[in-house]
Design an enzyme around this catalytic site. Structure first.
Site, PDB file in Angstrom:
ATOM      1  N   ASP A 221       0.831  -1.203   0.000  1.00  0.00           N
ATOM      2  CA  ASP A 221       0.000   0.000   0.000  1.00  0.00           C
ATOM      3  C   ASP A 221       0.872   1.262   0.000  1.00  0.00           C
ATOM      4  O   ASP A 221       1.865   1.345   0.731  1.00  0.00           O
ATOM      5  CB  ASP A 221      -0.852  -0.041   1.279  1.00  0.00           C
ATOM      6  CG  ASP A 221      -1.939   1.008   1.315  1.00  0.00           C
ATOM      7  OD1 ASP A 221      -2.832   0.949   0.469  1.00  0.00           O
ATOM      8  OD2 ASP A 221      -1.892   1.878   2.203  1.00  0.00           O
ATOM      9  N   GLU A 289       1.637  -0.556  -5.051  1.00  0.00           N
ATOM     10  CA  GLU A 289       0.607   0.444  -5.327  1.00  0.00           C
ATOM     11  C   GLU A 289       1.325   1.790  -5.264  1.00  0.00           C
ATOM     12  O   GLU A 289       1.572   2.334  -4.191  1.00  0.00           O
ATOM     13  CB  GLU A 289      -0.515   0.414  -4.287  1.00  0.00           C
ATOM     14  CG  GLU A 289      -1.655   1.343  -4.695  1.00  0.00           C
ATOM     15  CD  GLU A 289      -2.194   2.252  -3.604  1.00  0.00           C
ATOM     16  OE1 GLU A 289      -3.263   2.833  -3.817  1.00  0.00           O
ATOM     17  OE2 GLU A 289      -1.557   2.424  -2.560  1.00  0.00           O
TER      18      GLU A 289
END
Ligand code: GLC
Length: 565
Positions: A221, A289
């Site tokens: 993330d 990401e």
């Protein structure tokens, strides 16, 4: 119809090795997938009970968004314990069972790692609050004194991705106003200080914990945000850049990059993680990401000693337009090939407007804004679904890996008319409803038309309300039905595997009509008509896959076909 032209791309690899180069990975958003407990929030036993549906779809792996202990202020991206399961999702035993069931069907499992920030409820942050300024505990996070005579102003002008300031002031243990801490996202998500070796050690332990349990990798993330520029200087993003750091196409703008996205220091972190993964058997992977433009810069995340994959958000953000698509596909292959990596294609996830709606929106809609009743340029659902299927058929024919997001195989649109009081995304709350946020792509998915909560559970509870008519998209309604979106995905995935498209070569063919893209890959010729005007199919075309019904020998608008070649 076509003359062959020079390709900018080559072949991707050898079949059978490096599974991640060609894998199709299905994103499960656990709270909205299937709810075995009936409390209205999906859970791990729910996933286990539906694993056969995923095997039947023909995917290679699943990625699970966070199911860890969390107060759920950002739907689990605010982690309070990285090595346990939140009771709303089940237990570690439930995770092990799910993993085993997936593995026994040949499905790999990737979990989500959130290293940029924790929840403010994490023990580490609570200890930092209690320990006071200058302590080792405070040094885990980014605490600073405020500006102004009494420290009443934030340390700099940074803004949260979710809106509002990126700093919050705490009250010290004695009740006086104290230091400020940085949170690039919600105030309940304090950023770690990655200059502190202690933080590195904790995350290496967290990686080991899940690797030892048998996971096949991690989606990382905010993989472009961990390191902040020395001195934390003020910065105002250029107007055209989106809130996640994208949109900077021009080199000059790139030079003026933000002091918190894409700092050089992040790469050292991933090299160390890669070394750790390499000590494990099987090919365990890291997927970034990272909302980083342009693509050649994003490619740094997938150099051979760093991550394996990085979501190609440049592709995701491209409109349904032949020329723009051609450019981004060329740029992608060029950028990723230059570092020996595959492109990782994606059209939908839990942060963006579902592509069955997004591709028909007729006004600008910056990433993160979402769609609601007052949005401009609301999509026509019929055109949206038609384009989405055509775009999916194009994406799945491209060599490289691809991610699909739960529900897109059912043709789910964005839910636009969620009642205001039902919305939960911090973006909605932090902007006082100015930006709708991401709830519209997170509504629990339908399994059966005439069951409570459309088969999401048996009680009818649902953490976000499902719209009327949701049952028409149910898996059971589409299973075995010729022409349904589900059967179209199944066929595309089966053909992709049969032709080994993911590892294939790629050659553009020229077409007279500028709105038509044509390319050849591994025994297939792929034609995508992004315009409205039908064009003839080649004589004697043997159609293996069509994203919509064909009209005789013509390829209608907003349609993609795979032809035997
Ligand atoms: C990532 C996640 C998003 C989350 C944010 C903060 O962008 O995909 O859902 O809100 O990080 O963790």
């Amino acid at each position: 119809m076509a003359t062959e032209i020079t390709t900018t791309t080559g072949t991707h690899g050898t079949p059978g090795s490096e599974w991640w180069r060609s894998a199709v990975i299905y994103q499960i958003y656990p709270r909205s997938f299937a709810d075995a407990s009936g409390d209205g929030i999906g859970d791990l036993p729910g996933i286990t009970s539906h694993i056969d549906s995923l095997a039947e779809l023909g995917i290679d792996a699943i990625w699970l968004s966070p199911f860890f202990t969390s107060p759920q202020n950002d739907a689990g991206y605010d982690v309070a314990d990285y090595c346990d399961v939140d009771p709303i999702f089940g237990t570690l035993d439930d995770f092990d069972r799910m993993l085993e069931e997936a593995h026994s069907r040949g499905i790999r499992v990737i979990v989500d790692l959130v290293p940029n920030h924790s929840s403010d409820q994490h023990r580490w942050f609570q200890e930092a609050l209690a320990a006071g300024p200058g302590s080792e505990e405070r040094a885990r996070y980014i605490f600073r004194e405020g500006k102004g005579a009494n420290g009443e102003l934030p340390p700099n002008n940074w803004e949260s991705v979710f809106g509002g300031p990126a700093w919050s002031r705490i009250e010290e243990a004695d009740g006086t106003p104290g230091q400020w801490y940085l949170h690039l996202f919600d105030s309940s998500q304090p950023d770690f200080d990655w200059n502190n070796r202690w933080v590195h050690e904790q995350f290496l332990d967290i990686l080991r914990f899940w690797l030892d349990r048998g996971v096949d990798g991690f989606r990382v993330d905010v993989a472009h945000g961990l390191v902040k520029q020395e001195g934390l200087p003020d910065w105002t993003p250029p107007a055209e850049s989106n809130s996640m750091g994208g949109g900077l196409e021009d080199e000059a703008e790139e030079a003026a990059l933000s002091p918190y996205w894409a700092q050089e220091g992040v790469h050292e972190i991933y090299r160390e993680w890669r070394d750790l993964l390499n000590t494990y058997e099987g090919e365990r992977v890291l997927c970034a990401e990272a909302w980083v433009d342009p693509l050649h810069k994003l490619a740094k995340w997938v150099r051979s000693d760093e991550m394996h994959q990085a979501f190609n958000f440049g592709y995701l953000e491209t409109k349904w337009d032949a020329s723009a698509l051609r450019t981004v596909i060329d740029d992608s292959y060029e950028a990723f090939h230059s570092v020996g990596a595959p492109s990782t294609w994606v059209l939908s996830n839990h942060d963006v407007v579902r592509h069955a709606s997004r591709l028909a929106v007729t006004a600008d809609n910056p990433q993160g804004d979402g769609l609601g009743p007052r949005s401009k340029g609301l999509p026509d659902p019929v055109i949206g679904l038609r384009r989405a299927r055509a775009a999916t058929a194009l994406m799945l024919a491209l060599p490289g890996s691809a991610y699909i997001y739960q529900g897109e195989e059912l043709g789910l649109p964005e839910v636009i008319d969620l009642p205001d009081e039902a919305r939960q995304d911090p973006t909605w709350h932090r902007t006082n409803g100015e930006r709708y946020g991401r709830d519209g792509c997170r509504v629990p998915i339908p399994w059966e038309a005439d069951a409570p909560a459309a088969g999401f559970n048996t009680t009818g509870e649902s953490w976000l309300p499902q719209p009327s008519g949701w049952g028409a998209f149910a898996r059971a309604e589409q299973r075995g039905v010729e022409g349904s979106t589900l059967e179209f995905y199944r066929r595309a995935l089966a053909l992709r595997k049969e032709h080994n498209v993911g590892l294939g070569s790629f050659t553009w063919l020229q077409h007279d009509e500028p709105e038509v893209l044509v390319f050849r890959t591994e025994g297939l010729t792929v034609m995508a008509n992004t315009g409205a005007t039908p064009v003839p199919l080649p004589e004697g075309a043997d159609v293996l896959l069509a994203s919509a019904d064909l009209d005789g020998d013509t390829l209608p608008g907003d349609t993609t076909v795979w032809l035997a070649s």
